[in-house]
Design an enzyme around this catalytic site. Sequence first.
Site, PDB file in Angstrom:
ATOM      1  N   ARG A 119     -12.597   5.678  -0.966  1.00 26.83           N
ATOM      2  CA  ARG A 119     -11.770   4.691  -0.882  1.00 26.83           C
ATOM      3  C   ARG A 119     -12.373   3.830  -0.780  1.00 26.83           C
ATOM      4  NH1 ARG A 119      -8.039   6.327   2.581  1.00 26.83           N
ATOM      5  NH2 ARG A 119      -6.598   5.410   3.770  1.00 26.83           N
ATOM      6  N   CYS A 172       1.059  -1.247   0.049  1.00 25.54           N
ATOM      7  CA  CYS A 172       0.383  -0.594   0.249  1.00 25.54           C
ATOM      8  C   CYS A 172       0.498   0.572  -0.045  1.00 25.54           C
ATOM      9  CB  CYS A 172      -1.022   0.060   1.194  1.00 25.54           C
ATOM     10  SG  CYS A 172      -2.403   0.759   0.917  1.00 25.54           S
ATOM     11  N   HIS A 225      -2.782  -5.469   2.875  1.00 29.61           N
ATOM     12  CA  HIS A 225      -2.806  -6.023   4.669  1.00 29.61           C
ATOM     13  C   HIS A 225      -3.325  -7.275   4.666  1.00 29.61           C
ATOM     14  CE1 HIS A 225      -1.620  -1.694   4.561  1.00 29.61           C
ATOM     15  NE2 HIS A 225      -2.457  -1.415   3.935  1.00 29.61           N
TER      16      HIS A 225
HETATM   17  N1  GLN Z   1      -2.242   6.907   2.115  1.00 27.63           N
HETATM   18  C1  GLN Z   1      -2.375   5.917   0.949  1.00 27.63           C
HETATM   19  C2  GLN Z   1      -3.970   5.456   0.688  1.00 27.63           C
HETATM   20  O1  GLN Z   1      -4.884   6.277   1.070  1.00 27.63           O
HETATM   21  C3  GLN Z   1      -2.485   4.297   1.699  1.00 27.63           C
HETATM   22  C4  GLN Z   1      -2.988   3.835   2.743  1.00 27.63           C
HETATM   23  C5  GLN Z   1      -2.716   2.374   2.902  1.00 27.63           C
HETATM   24  O2  GLN Z   1      -0.579   2.341   3.180  1.00 27.63           O
HETATM   25  N2  GLN Z   1      -3.239   1.859   3.885  1.00 27.63           N
HETATM   26  O3  GLN Z   1      -4.262   5.480  -0.519  1.00 27.63           O
END
Ligand code: GLN
Length: 255
Positions: free
Chosen positions: A129, A95, A195
């Site tokens: 998101r 990520c 993750h």
């Molecule tokens: N900040 C980044 C995004 O929202 C990475 C988020 C993350 O590592 N979970 O895309």
Amino acid sequence: MSTLRLVHLYPDLMSVYGDRGNVLTLVRRAQWRGIAIEVSQLTVGDTLDPREADLIFFGGGQDREQEVVSPDFLRQKGAAVCEAVAGGAALLSVCGGYQLLGQSYTTVDGQELPGAGLFEVRSVPGPKRHIGNVLIETNLDGQRRTLVGFENHSGRTYLGPGVQPLGRALVGAGNNGEDHTEGAVYEGAIGSYLHGSLLPKNPWLADRLLARALSHRRGEAVELAPLDDRLEEDAHEAVAARIRGAGGRVKSGAW
Ligand code: GLN
């Protein structure tokens, strides 16, 4: 027998949603085979010696952490990571770490953070998101396998021409929620949005990284002794079944 050297980048800033578990998995799976392994944790201000890294892990973080890490990473560590991978080291990035290893990452606030350019990918903010469990199908080394994990990101990553994705998202958004690609592969380096932690329930991927790292250390191709992975395989299957059964639309078609 020489010790395997694992570099954990920014464990204090970039380690969300269980990412640290990837390092624990790599260490345990090495130790279970009697392979000595040493972990160096590098953070802001530290120097990365590319000759001292067989395996590199760079986890995820939110935009705020990425803004702190980015200038430090570009000062020295980014080039060192590229040099280590060019020399045959293995790498897993998740990520936020994956985004910072691309060509650039633009935060939700519109700040463009230049990346190390290891992966020829660009990440931009999206209106939505992407949060949820992910099931992907991979075809690494000519073998069809699945990976399960959890994604939570607003960044959308677009692969440059010819960049090999890690796999195809059967359920979940993956790189951008549009082209069904997930992650990227370059030499021994893997970038992914998964993750979870990713590696405990996808043990074959952990072993692929370890085998590459050990070959780098020893200067010859290494095959790992098999482990009893029944628990890990059961965990994988249970999560995959949950993802398929939870109304996750499984996409089909060639890729
Ligand atoms: N900040 C980044 C995004 O929202 C990475 C988020 C993350 O590592 N979970 O895309």
